[in-house]
Write an enzyme that holds these catalytic residues in place. Structure first.
Site, mmCIF file in Angstrom:
data_model
loop_
_atom_site.group_PDB
_atom_site.id
_atom_site.type_symbol
_atom_site.label_atom_id
_atom_site.label_comp_id
_atom_site.label_asym_id
_atom_site.label_seq_id
_atom_site.Cartn_x
_atom_site.Cartn_y
_atom_site.Cartn_z
ATOM 1 C CG ASP A 1 -2.099 -0.881 1.102
ATOM 2 O OD1 ASP A 1 -2.346 -1.354 -0.003
ATOM 3 O OD2 ASP A 1 -2.771 -1.101 2.120
ATOM 4 C CE LYS B 1 -7.432 -0.388 -0.106
ATOM 5 N NZ LYS B 1 -7.994 -1.561 0.607
ATOM 6 C CG MET C 1 -7.906 6.270 6.816
ATOM 7 S SD MET C 1 -8.549 4.706 6.160
ATOM 8 C CE MET C 1 -9.544 4.153 7.545
#
Length: 546
Positions: free
Chosen positions: A40, A62, A197
């Site tokens: 990632d 990602k 996030m």
């Protein structure tokens, strides 16, 4: 071969937040034996550089709102690579099971009958606050900590989302997505809240907490680029954090922490320049791979973030007939001269491969260029007879000439190093070294000696599969580049061509290295001695004066 023997295995490995020192021992062990690595964007550079050169690497990149490969496709990829009989590592930032969708990937592996293991990782929810001086729990402030995803999901209710409203504990955003968060329940916990996030939804998170009854003066912080040299924090309150972030600017990756523990950040801070000699400094190391780890460890011990990026690698000269002949004539040499740790290693490897043991060296004396080479020789049970005060080829040649002349003749007119050959027995010297060794060594020796200058290895330039150096220097995220030889400067230049070298701060081990860096227009600093410890001391002094 049966189907079970043909099937490989998948390891879900947590890479931690960024600092390679937080990577687990088991994770490192598994990664270094991988045949395929699917990684990632949040896996740290230092950890990516641990991936074997032989491994196939697949970037699925990602990040929030940007996926190179959809999750379903990633899961199928893991199955397919394992079915090829490969040892597959799925490398994820943080921990595989903390908002890492590791569970979904395992479900696909189980359906396909693929064996797997999970290697937990250090989560950024705890590590990033710790590196910023924020303990997520403290008995004087809270008794619980809660980790929440701030990731927004598309609204599937069909409700009008033209205005931002609170709908049954979900916060409807202006972009038609929702935060699936029970803000009222979070406020009632009175614990520390960590949102991962959630940077793009910062304002909505703060407003959701305020609407649910949180005290507007509750401390809150945005922590950016945690565990790296350029980590940064903005501490305010729930009611003012969004405006403060807008004023100061933000970058990703980042997490949001809400709670009284945020007030401890200044007091508990430990990873910055005020508390460590090289805190807040990112250093690019360009040594050969086999020599880089010890230097990196010393820099990290002083607080630096180290990007290990070997600009060169060494390869033994194949079918080396000249060296073979010299090795079988070792009893005819008075001196063997080593100019690098690599030269030491390859010389003794070549001896071993030819079945020659250390007894062949019983009458030989050793000269070395500096402490690193001296140490490499000592680790093999041999001690240097000569090392110059200044660690470079010129002074090594001078020291050899003066030492060997003394043993050759007491008559200064007949010294072997003065260009004449009046010694009855001209000393024979073997110099096994790099193909592009410095000519200054032979220049200082002159022609009064029998010198066999034999190339034992060649230097090849390398590039990184994982680090975009052009972007790093464009973004000015690398503060200093450490060069340990002129060849590392040339290797760096061969790798990074499209940058303004005037913006490169080059910390050089000696004058020859500095000359190569200056030729490119770099700003240079030179260590007082040609040693790694002196090089690091030089960098510490630079930081003190800036």
């Amino acid at each position: 071969m049966n189907q079970q023997e043909k099937t490989g295995k998948v390891f879900l490995v947590g890479a931690g937040p960024s600092d390679p020192g937080l990577f687990t021992l088991k994770g490192k062990q598994v990664l270094e034996s991988a045949e395929v690595v699917v990684y990632d964007a949040l896996a740290g550079q230092g950890i990516l550089n641990m991936i074997p050169d032989t491994a196939e690497v697949i970037n699925v990149g990602k990040r929030a709102n940007h996926h190179i490969m959809p999750q379903e496709q990633i899961s199928r990829l893991l199955v397919r690579k394992a079915q090829e009989g490969k040892r597959v590592v799925r490398l994820k930032g943080g921990d595989p099971f903390l908002f890492g969708r590791g569970g979904e990937e395992i479900e696909e592996l189980i359906r396909a009958g693929i064996p797997f293991e999970v290697v937990p990782g250090v989560t950024s929810a705890f590590a990033v606050p710790a590196y910023q001086g924020i303990p997520v729990t403290h008995r004087d402030f809270c008794s619980s900590v809660h980790i929440i995803t701030g990731h927004k999901r598309a609204d599937r209710t069909g409700k009008d989302s033209s205005e931002s409203t609170i709908i049954s504990n979900h916060r409807m955003l202006q972009d038609g997505k929702v935060l699936n968060i029970d803000f009222e329940a979070l406020v009632r916990t009175k614990g520390t809240l960590v949102f991962l996030m959630g940077v793009s939804a910062l304002g909505d998170i703060c407003q959701g907490l305020l609407s649910a009854g949180m005290n507007p003066d509750t401390p809150a912080a945005l922590l950016m680029q945690g565990t790296t040299a350029h980590q940064r924090r903005i501490v305010a309150t729930v009611s003012t954090l969004e405006e403060e972030v807008r004023r100061q600017g933000s970058c990703t990756p980042a997490i949001i922490v809400v709670g009284e523990v945020c007030t401890l950040a200044e007091q508990f801070s430990w990873a910055d320049a005020a508390h460590q000699p090289l805190g807040g400094v990112k250093v690019l190391l360009t040594r050969p791979k086999e020599l880089i780890s010890e230097t990196a460890a010393k820099l990290r011990a002083k607080g630096a973030e180290v990007l290990e990026l070997p600009a060169i690698r060494t390869e033994r000269v194949p079918h080396n007939e000249r060296l073979s002949q010299a090795l079988f004539e070792l009893d005819s040499y008075q001196w063997i001269v080593f100019t690098s740790p690599t030269g030491v290693r390859i010389f003794f490897e070549e001896m071993a491969e030819r079945g020659i043991d250390c007894r062949a060296l019983r009458n030989v004396k050793f000269a070395v260029i500096g402490n690193g080479t001296k140490k490499a020789l000592a680790e093999l049970g041999f001690y240097a007879d000569l090392m110059p005060d200044v660690y470079d080829a010129q002074h090594l040649g001078q020291a050899l000439r003066e030492t060997i002349d003394f043993g050759c003749s007491s008559n200064s007119e007949n010294k072997g190093g003065n260009g004449n050959s009046n010694c009855v027995n001209r000393p024979r010297i073997l110099i096994p070294r790099a193909a592009l060794g410095s000519p200054e060594l032979l220049g200082e020796l002159g022609d009064g000696f029998q010198v066999d200058d034999i190339s034992t290895y060649e230097t090849r330039y390398e590039t990184s599969r994982f680090v975009d150096l052009q972007k790093e220097f464009s973004d000015r995220t690398i503060d200093y580049v450490m060069f340990t030889s002129a060849s590392t400067v040339r290797g760096f230049a061969g790798t990074v061509r499209d940058i303004d070298y005037a913006k490169v701060n080059a910390v050089c081990i000696g004058k020859q290295t500095e000359a190569a860096a200056k030729e490119l227009g770099m700003k240079t600093y030179v260590a007082k001695k040609a040693s790694i410890d002196s090089l690091i001391e030089c960098l510490c002094e630079i930081r003190q004066n800036t």
